[in-house]
Design an enzyme around this catalytic site. Structure first.
Site, mmCIF file in Angstrom:
data_model
loop_
_atom_site.group_PDB
_atom_site.id
_atom_site.type_symbol
_atom_site.label_atom_id
_atom_site.label_comp_id
_atom_site.label_asym_id
_atom_site.label_seq_id
_atom_site.Cartn_x
_atom_site.Cartn_y
_atom_site.Cartn_z
ATOM 1 N N HIS A 14 -57.806 69.322 8.253
ATOM 2 C CA HIS A 14 -58.442 69.551 9.573
ATOM 3 C C HIS A 14 -59.385 68.388 9.827
ATOM 4 C CE1 HIS A 14 -60.476 72.353 12.664
ATOM 5 N NE2 HIS A 14 -61.041 71.174 12.772
ATOM 6 N N HIS A 16 -60.992 65.501 12.929
ATOM 7 C CA HIS A 16 -61.126 64.965 14.290
ATOM 8 C C HIS A 16 -61.251 63.449 14.211
ATOM 9 C CE1 HIS A 16 -61.849 68.946 16.098
ATOM 10 N NE2 HIS A 16 -62.392 69.213 14.917
ATOM 11 N N LYS A 100 -52.344 74.093 17.464
ATOM 12 C CA LYS A 100 -53.732 74.512 17.321
ATOM 13 C C LYS A 100 -54.113 75.508 18.407
ATOM 14 C CE LYS A 100 -58.081 74.484 16.251
ATOM 15 N NZ LYS A 100 -59.013 73.821 15.366
ATOM 16 N N HIS A 137 -58.727 78.341 15.461
ATOM 17 C CA HIS A 137 -60.194 78.332 15.500
ATOM 18 C C HIS A 137 -60.611 79.790 15.666
ATOM 19 C CE1 HIS A 137 -64.218 76.543 16.440
ATOM 20 N NE2 HIS A 137 -64.379 77.798 16.813
ATOM 21 N N HIS A 175 -61.592 76.339 8.938
ATOM 22 C CA HIS A 175 -63.038 76.240 8.696
ATOM 23 C C HIS A 175 -63.695 77.619 8.622
ATOM 24 C CE1 HIS A 175 -62.827 76.475 13.045
ATOM 25 N NE2 HIS A 175 -62.658 75.187 13.223
ATOM 26 N N ASP A 248 -62.955 69.142 8.763
ATOM 27 C CA ASP A 248 -63.479 69.305 10.126
ATOM 28 C C ASP A 248 -64.509 68.217 10.420
ATOM 29 O OD1 ASP A 248 -63.778 70.307 12.658
ATOM 30 O OD2 ASP A 248 -65.041 71.994 12.078
HETATM 31 C C1 NCD Z 1 -65.393 70.141 16.656
HETATM 32 C C2 NCD Z 1 -65.418 68.911 17.539
HETATM 33 O O1 NCD Z 1 -66.477 68.305 17.673
HETATM 34 O O2 NCD Z 1 -64.374 68.523 18.090
HETATM 35 N N1 NCD Z 1 -66.730 70.567 16.406
HETATM 36 C C3 NCD Z 1 -67.152 71.321 15.379
HETATM 37 O O3 NCD Z 1 -68.329 71.685 15.364
HETATM 38 N N2 NCD Z 1 -66.348 71.659 14.400
HETATM 39 C C4 NCD Z 1 -64.565 71.192 17.279
HETATM 40 C C5 NCD Z 1 -64.143 72.254 16.324
HETATM 41 O O4 NCD Z 1 -63.385 72.012 15.385
HETATM 42 O O5 NCD Z 1 -64.571 73.385 16.514
HETATM 43 ZN ZN ZN Z 2 -62.553 71.030 14.088
#
Ligand code: NCD
Ligand code: ZN
Length: 346
Positions: A14, A16, A100, A137, A175, A248
């Site tokens: 996971h 970003h 997702k 999520h 998460h 995450d």
């Molecule tokens: C994530 C993001 O910033 O894209 N933020 C987070 O707090 N984890 C989004 C997510 O995975 O919920």
């Molecule tokens: Zn995330």
């Protein structure tokens, strides 16, 4: 005496990566240590169709440093208008490894997520048929539900009903932050797993709120009370193959975190392996680290294990930059609040 630990190269289930200047700045932080990662589709606008995902994958590959061996595992962002045939084609071509599900409004860039779960039923049924994983999520967005209860309520109101209505659907509860999540996943039938982040193994809600507000510890799902953190630690270090790493890692530039309405997300890509080695060692579970970061994820997704290895070496205190620079501004690296001694050696 130096202690070393060689493990198969880890994957991040996971992650970003964002886009543009941010992508170029954060991708090397992950590609340095990880072979593959499940790439979150919550760009603006989101990665909704197979063709969006091909284009995003190309941008990621172009942003990779010379010689880096890193495979982005793409995902599609589920909307109420998602076409089951497009999802199936993206899966059949090998492009995507998951879809997702964001409940609309649950977190950063989730406005196009799902409000009415009946509308996505045809997509979920098709996914169950073809064995494509749904990454969830797991928080309700009902304003009457306390933010610290949103994960537990989601299990009862959404996740369990969706799984019952769609037999065979493979689901990753992402998460997880609660003992409720741990217990639900550990006790479920096959086809359910959970990712756990690095930061949720380290912080509880006091870290965010005691002695002033600490925006760099604010993420979603928000960290819960200490008993939940301990349940996550026990799950991660247990060797149970239903639990694996999904960092995450979610970069936001400092001005957007240190703000009257700060963004959610902790950026952990840079020091995750050092932090994990330290905490698995604290818990007397270094022998379980490889399972958590390198073995359980591929087993759930039906992917081969990585052939290459990384070596962790324990020595003098290791320091990491407190921030990384991007052309958009600085991004603060997660501070675990304790010294680190494990470095990744090449
Ligand atoms: C994530 C993001 O910033 O894209 N933020 C987070 O707090 N984890 C989004 C997510 O995975 O919920
Ligand atoms: Zn995330």
């Amino acid at each position: 005496m130096t202690k070393t630990l060689a493990i198969r190269r880890p994957d991040d289930w996971h992650l970003h990566l964002r886009d543009g200047a941010m992508l170029r700045a954060v991708l090397p932080e992950t590609a340095r240590h990880f072979a593959r990662a499940i790439i979150m589709p919550n760009l603006v606008p989101p990665v909704v169709t197979g063709s969006d995902a091909w284009a995003y994958r190309d941008r990621i590959l172009k942003a990779l440093p010379e010689g880096a061996a890193f495979e982005p595992l793409m995902t599609l962002y589920l909307t109420e208008d998602t076409d089951p045939a497009d999802v199936a084609a993206a899966h059949a071509s090998g492009l995507i490894r998951a879809v997702k599900l964001y409940p609309a409004g649950a977190t950063t860039n989730s406005a196009s997520g799902v409000r009415d779960f009946d509308k996505v039923r045809p997509v979920l049924e098709r996914m169950a048929e073809i064995g494509l994983t749904l990454c969830v999520h797991g928080e309700v967005t009902d304003p009457s539900v306390d933010i610290f209860d949103r994960e537990a309520v989601f299990i009862d109101r959404v996740l369990d009903p969706v799984r019952r209505a769609t037999p065979g659907l493979r689901v990753v509860m992402e998460h997880i932050t609660t003992k409720d999540g741990v217990d639900y996943v550990a006790g479920a039938s096959d086809g359910l797993a959970a990712t756990i982040t690095t930061h949720h193994l380290v912080i509880n809600r006091n870290h965010i709120l005691v002695g002033g507000i600490h925006p760099h510890y604010y993420c979603l799902p928000v960290a819960k009370r200490e008993s939940h953190r301990l349940a996550l630690r026990a799950a991660a270090t247990s060797g149970n193959s239903r639990f694996f790493l999904g960092t995450d890692s979610a970069p936001h530039i400092d001005p957007l975190k240190e703000n009257a309405c700060g963004c959610a997300g902790c950026f952990t890509a840079t020091n995750t392996l050092s932090v994990l080695a330290e905490i698995f060692e604290q818990d007397g579970a270094l022998d379980k680290l490889e399972g958590f970061v390198s073995l359980h994820g591929p087993a759930f997704y039906g992917l081969p294990l990585n052939e290459t290895t990384v070596t962790l070496e324990k020595g003098d205190q290791v320091s990491y930059p407190t921030k990384i620079d991007t052309a958009d501004g600085p991004v603060t690296v997660f501070d675990p609040g304790f010294p680190l001694h494990w470095r990744v050696v090449y």
